[in-house]
Each structure stands twice: as structure tokens, then as C-alpha cells.
Design a protein around this motif. Sequence first.
Motif, PDB file in Angstrom:
ATOM      1  N   ARG A  25      52.326  43.075  56.768  1.00 47.11           N
ATOM      2  CA  ARG A  25      53.500  43.082  55.902  1.00 47.11           C
ATOM      3  C   ARG A  25      53.059  43.040  54.440  1.00 47.11           C
ATOM      4  NH1 ARG A  25      56.745  38.488  59.408  1.00 47.11           N
ATOM      5  NH2 ARG A  25      57.213  39.828  61.198  1.00 47.11           N
ATOM      6  N   ARG A  26      53.740  43.787  53.600  1.00 45.19           N
ATOM      7  CA  ARG A  26      53.281  43.951  52.219  1.00 45.19           C
ATOM      8  C   ARG A  26      53.122  42.605  51.512  1.00 45.19           C
ATOM      9  NH1 ARG A  26      56.914  48.461  49.380  1.00 45.19           N
ATOM     10  NH2 ARG A  26      55.225  48.482  47.877  1.00 45.19           N
ATOM     11  N   ILE A  27      54.118  41.754  51.628  1.00 45.98           N
ATOM     12  CA  ILE A  27      54.057  40.477  50.919  1.00 45.98           C
ATOM     13  C   ILE A  27      52.979  39.576  51.523  1.00 45.98           C
ATOM     14  CG2 ILE A  27      55.811  39.269  52.306  1.00 45.98           C
ATOM     15  CD1 ILE A  27      55.552  39.155  48.466  1.00 45.98           C
ATOM     16  N   VAL A  28      52.784  39.670  52.855  1.00 52.07           N
ATOM     17  CA  VAL A  28      51.761  38.873  53.527  1.00 52.07           C
ATOM     18  C   VAL A  28      50.368  39.366  53.146  1.00 52.07           C
ATOM     19  CG1 VAL A  28      50.817  38.201  55.773  1.00 52.07           C
ATOM     20  CG2 VAL A  28      53.293  38.274  55.435  1.00 52.07           C
ATOM     21  N   LYS A  29      50.211  40.683  53.004  1.00 47.87           N
ATOM     22  CA  LYS A  29      48.910  41.232  52.604  1.00 47.87           C
ATOM     23  C   LYS A  29      48.521  40.759  51.209  1.00 47.87           C
ATOM     24  CE  LYS A  29      47.604  45.427  53.645  1.00 47.87           C
ATOM     25  NZ  LYS A  29      47.560  46.899  53.812  1.00 47.87           N
ATOM     26  N   LEU A  30      49.498  40.688  50.322  1.00 44.61           N
ATOM     27  CA  LEU A  30      49.209  40.185  48.969  1.00 44.61           C
ATOM     28  C   LEU A  30      48.713  38.748  49.023  1.00 44.61           C
ATOM     29  CD1 LEU A  30      52.147  41.526  46.753  1.00 44.61           C
ATOM     30  CD2 LEU A  30      49.755  42.248  46.694  1.00 44.61           C
ATOM     31  N   LEU A  31      49.417  37.912  49.787  1.00 47.73           N
ATOM     32  CA  LEU A  31      49.016  36.506  49.887  1.00 47.73           C
ATOM     33  C   LEU A  31      47.653  36.387  50.581  1.00 47.73           C
ATOM     34  CD1 LEU A  31      52.430  34.861  50.860  1.00 47.73           C
ATOM     35  CD2 LEU A  31      51.218  34.665  48.672  1.00 47.73           C
ATOM     36  N   GLY A  32      47.442  37.195  51.609  1.00 51.76           N
ATOM     37  CA  GLY A  32      46.168  37.160  52.312  1.00 51.76           C
ATOM     38  C   GLY A  32      45.015  37.561  51.414  1.00 51.76           C
ATOM     39  N   PHE A  33      45.228  38.579  50.592  1.00 47.36           N
ATOM     40  CA  PHE A  33      44.178  39.013  49.671  1.00 47.36           C
ATOM     41  C   PHE A  33      43.897  37.920  48.644  1.00 47.36           C
ATOM     42  CE2 PHE A  33      42.493  41.023  45.874  1.00 47.36           C
ATOM     43  CZ  PHE A  33      41.514  41.863  46.393  1.00 47.36           C
ATOM     44  N   ALA A  34      44.954  37.277  48.164  1.00 45.38           N
ATOM     45  CA  ALA A  34      44.771  36.196  47.189  1.00 45.38           C
ATOM     46  C   ALA A  34      43.956  35.052  47.785  1.00 45.38           C
ATOM     47  CB  ALA A  34      46.132  35.681  46.717  1.00 45.38           C
ATOM     48  N   GLU A  35      44.225  34.717  49.032  1.00 47.16           N
ATOM     49  CA  GLU A  35      43.495  33.637  49.693  1.00 47.16           C
ATOM     50  C   GLU A  35      42.021  34.003  49.908  1.00 47.16           C
ATOM     51  OE1 GLU A  35      47.168  31.756  52.341  1.00 47.16           O
ATOM     52  OE2 GLU A  35      45.827  33.254  53.215  1.00 47.16           O
ATOM     53  N   SER A  36      41.787  35.258  50.281  1.00 49.35           N
ATOM     54  CA  SER A  36      40.421  35.687  50.597  1.00 49.35           C
ATOM     55  C   SER A  36      39.579  35.987  49.355  1.00 49.35           C
ATOM     56  CB  SER A  36      40.459  36.937  51.482  1.00 49.35           C
ATOM     57  OG  SER A  36      41.158  36.689  52.670  1.00 49.35           O
ATOM     58  N   ASN A  37      40.241  36.217  48.237  1.00 45.72           N
ATOM     59  CA  ASN A  37      39.524  36.625  47.017  1.00 45.72           C
ATOM     60  C   ASN A  37      39.894  35.738  45.830  1.00 45.72           C
ATOM     61  OD1 ASN A  37      38.291  39.505  47.823  1.00 45.72           O
ATOM     62  ND2 ASN A  37      40.338  39.317  48.706  1.00 45.72           N
ATOM     63  N   LEU A  38      40.070  34.474  46.134  1.00 41.42           N
ATOM     64  CA  LEU A  38      40.546  33.531  45.125  1.00 41.42           C
ATOM     65  C   LEU A  38      39.665  33.515  43.879  1.00 41.42           C
ATOM     66  CD1 LEU A  38      42.953  31.607  44.996  1.00 41.42           C
ATOM     67  CD2 LEU A  38      41.464  29.772  45.807  1.00 41.42           C
ATOM     68  N   GLU A  39      38.344  33.598  44.077  1.00 42.89           N
ATOM     69  CA  GLU A  39      37.417  33.517  42.944  1.00 42.89           C
ATOM     70  C   GLU A  39      37.257  34.854  42.218  1.00 42.89           C
ATOM     71  OE1 GLU A  39      36.650  32.387  46.028  1.00 42.89           O
ATOM     72  OE2 GLU A  39      36.967  30.249  45.602  1.00 42.89           O
ATOM     73  N   SER A  40      37.657  35.955  42.842  1.00 46.15           N
ATOM     74  CA  SER A  40      37.458  37.277  42.241  1.00 46.15           C
ATOM     75  C   SER A  40      38.627  37.723  41.366  1.00 46.15           C
ATOM     76  CB  SER A  40      37.247  38.330  43.348  1.00 46.15           C
ATOM     77  OG  SER A  40      36.160  37.972  44.168  1.00 46.15           O
ATOM     78  N   ILE A  41      39.783  37.164  41.609  1.00 47.87           N
ATOM     79  CA  ILE A  41      40.985  37.570  40.875  1.00 47.87           C
ATOM     80  C   ILE A  41      41.000  36.872  39.514  1.00 47.87           C
ATOM     81  CG2 ILE A  41      43.523  37.531  40.882  1.00 47.87           C
ATOM     82  CD1 ILE A  41      43.317  37.554  43.982  1.00 47.87           C
ATOM     83  N   PRO A  42      41.289  37.589  38.437  1.00 47.71           N
ATOM     84  CA  PRO A  42      41.280  36.985  37.095  1.00 47.71           C
ATOM     85  C   PRO A  42      42.548  36.174  36.810  1.00 47.71           C
ATOM     86  CG  PRO A  42      41.879  39.299  36.915  1.00 47.71           C
ATOM     87  CD  PRO A  42      41.554  39.063  38.371  1.00 47.71           C
ATOM     88  N   TRP A  43      42.685  35.056  37.525  1.00 44.70           N
ATOM     89  CA  TRP A  43      43.846  34.202  37.331  1.00 44.70           C
ATOM     90  C   TRP A  43      43.818  33.557  35.947  1.00 44.70           C
ATOM     91  CZ3 TRP A  43      47.002  34.715  41.407  1.00 44.70           C
ATOM     92  CH2 TRP A  43      46.463  34.915  42.681  1.00 44.70           C
ATOM     93  N   LYS A  44      44.966  33.312  35.385  1.00 48.60           N
ATOM     94  CA  LYS A  44      45.040  32.458  34.202  1.00 48.60           C
ATOM     95  C   LYS A  44      45.002  31.007  34.657  1.00 48.60           C
ATOM     96  CE  LYS A  44      47.686  31.410  30.046  1.00 48.60           C
ATOM     97  NZ  LYS A  44      48.891  31.746  29.224  1.00 48.60           N
ATOM     98  N   THR A  45      45.727  30.735  35.731  1.00 49.28           N
ATOM     99  CA  THR A  45      45.686  29.432  36.383  1.00 49.28           C
ATOM    100  C   THR A  45      45.367  29.670  37.848  1.00 49.28           C
ATOM    101  OG1 THR A  45      47.415  28.594  34.902  1.00 49.28           O
ATOM    102  CG2 THR A  45      46.975  27.321  36.905  1.00 49.28           C
ATOM    103  N   VAL A  46      44.203  29.231  38.268  1.00 49.12           N
ATOM    104  CA  VAL A  46      43.785  29.492  39.656  1.00 49.12           C
ATOM    105  C   VAL A  46      44.639  28.658  40.613  1.00 49.12           C
ATOM    106  CG1 VAL A  46      41.893  29.429  41.302  1.00 49.12           C
ATOM    107  CG2 VAL A  46      41.431  29.929  38.888  1.00 49.12           C
ATOM    108  N   PRO A  47      45.358  29.306  41.530  1.00 49.83           N
ATOM    109  CA  PRO A  47      46.185  28.545  42.475  1.00 49.83           C
ATOM    110  C   PRO A  47      45.321  27.848  43.516  1.00 49.83           C
ATOM    111  CG  PRO A  47      46.236  30.867  43.034  1.00 49.83           C
ATOM    112  CD  PRO A  47      45.459  30.756  41.743  1.00 49.83           C
ATOM    113  N   SER A  48      45.802  26.738  44.001  1.00 51.48           N
ATOM    114  CA  SER A  48      45.077  26.053  45.073  1.00 51.48           C
ATOM    115  C   SER A  48      45.370  26.755  46.394  1.00 51.48           C
ATOM    116  CB  SER A  48      45.538  24.595  45.163  1.00 51.48           C
ATOM    117  OG  SER A  48      46.904  24.536  45.547  1.00 51.48           O
ATOM    118  N   ARG A  49      44.483  26.564  47.344  1.00 50.55           N
ATOM    119  CA  ARG A  49      44.705  27.181  48.651  1.00 50.55           C
ATOM    120  C   ARG A  49      45.957  26.598  49.312  1.00 50.55           C
ATOM    121  NH1 ARG A  49      40.821  30.581  49.873  1.00 50.55           N
ATOM    122  NH2 ARG A  49      38.787  30.373  48.826  1.00 50.55           N
ATOM    123  N   SER A  50      46.216  25.329  49.058  1.00 50.41           N
ATOM    124  CA  SER A  50      47.409  24.718  49.649  1.00 50.41           C
ATOM    125  C   SER A  50      48.687  25.339  49.066  1.00 50.41           C
ATOM    126  CB  SER A  50      47.408  23.205  49.413  1.00 50.41           C
ATOM    127  OG  SER A  50      47.431  22.901  48.028  1.00 50.41           O
TER     128      SER A  50
END
Length: 200
Positions: free
Chosen positions: A77-102
Motif C-alpha cells: 500500500r502506498r502509505i505503508v510503503k512510505l512508512l516502511g521506507f522511512a523505518e528502513s532508511n531512518l539514517e539515510s533520509i535528510p530529516w530536519k527532526t529525526v523521528p523515533s522508531r516508536s
Amino acid sequence: MNVEYFINASASLSQHIRTDIKLSFYLYGHLNDIETIDGKGKVHPRGAIIHQLQVGLRYKLLLQLSDYVYQRNPSERRIVKLLGFAESNLESIPWKTVPSRSSLKEQRAKLDAVAAQIEKMQYVRNKFFAHVDHEYVIDPDASLCNALPSIDDLCALLNVLASILIFIDRNLGRRREIGYDAWCDIECRQFAAELLHVHR
């Protein structure tokens, strides 16, 4: 999916939710405020058109929202894929505020809370749009109008999707360029007022 795709896709989906989809909800709401039959039993001269617009908006919202959450494999699912990618690539994404896994898991939990609405929407999409079931032709009670999710169910799903995309936006430091809610409300209110003016 790569990081660039994640950033662009989340921005595109967020804008779509805040503009086109919300405009449809506001329009439905203001049309719903119009009394098509007044206290004296007088029918609004545009009552049939108003009804058709409302039904059409529900069809449109069903298909648009199902595009965000429907796949045979829930992980696709599109929205699930986005969240899954964020979880798997947490350190690679240029976050302004890095979200916690929780906090990312909390976003998934929001989808679980509207699982019943998603299931009903998938059923209607498959039965009446993707794989046409001809039962409704001979059984009025099986018609699409009767099967459509309520506007409240669609709104609940919209709110969850908007909340997840706002979460991603904020953590990326993405500014929401325009406050579309006020504009959508004003435009749809004015349109409804013009219909009422015709009635008078």
C-alpha cells in the motif's frame, strides 16, 4: 524506492490530500447543508443536481482514497510503503527532526484504527469497479449507492492519511506553503450560497 523518490512521493501525496481531496469533502459538506425540501414541502429547483453531485463526490473520494491504501499485499500500500521506507532508511533520509522508531510505529497504528473502513472500501472497489459484480443490476439492495462507505467513514480515513503525511512533512522540515483549508471552505461555501440564491 530511494530517498529522492520518498521525499518527492510524500510531498506529492501530501499536496493531493490538502488540495483536491479536501476540496471534495468541503464541497460535499456545504451541499449537504442545503435543504433540498423546505418545511413547506417545496423542492429545491436544483435538488436532483445537488444529490447527483454528492453521490459523484462519494464515488470520487472512494477511488482516490483507495489509491492510497489498496493493494492485495498490505505491505505494498502506498502509505505503508512510505512508512516502511522511512523505518528502513531512518539514517539515510535528510530529516530536519529525526523521528523515533516508536513514532513511526504509531503512524502504522493509526491505519490499524481505520482497518474496518479500509476493508469496506476495498470490498466496494473490487465488487463494483475493478471486478464488476452484476448482482446489483437485478438486486436494488446490492446497488453501489447502498454499498458506498458513509461520508463519515471516508472522512475518518482522510484524517488518518492527512495526519501521517503531516507527520512526515514536519519531520522533513517541509513547510506547508498554503493553508488550503480556509480557501476550500470559502470557495465551497460561496458555491452553495449561489445555489441557495437560485432557490430564492
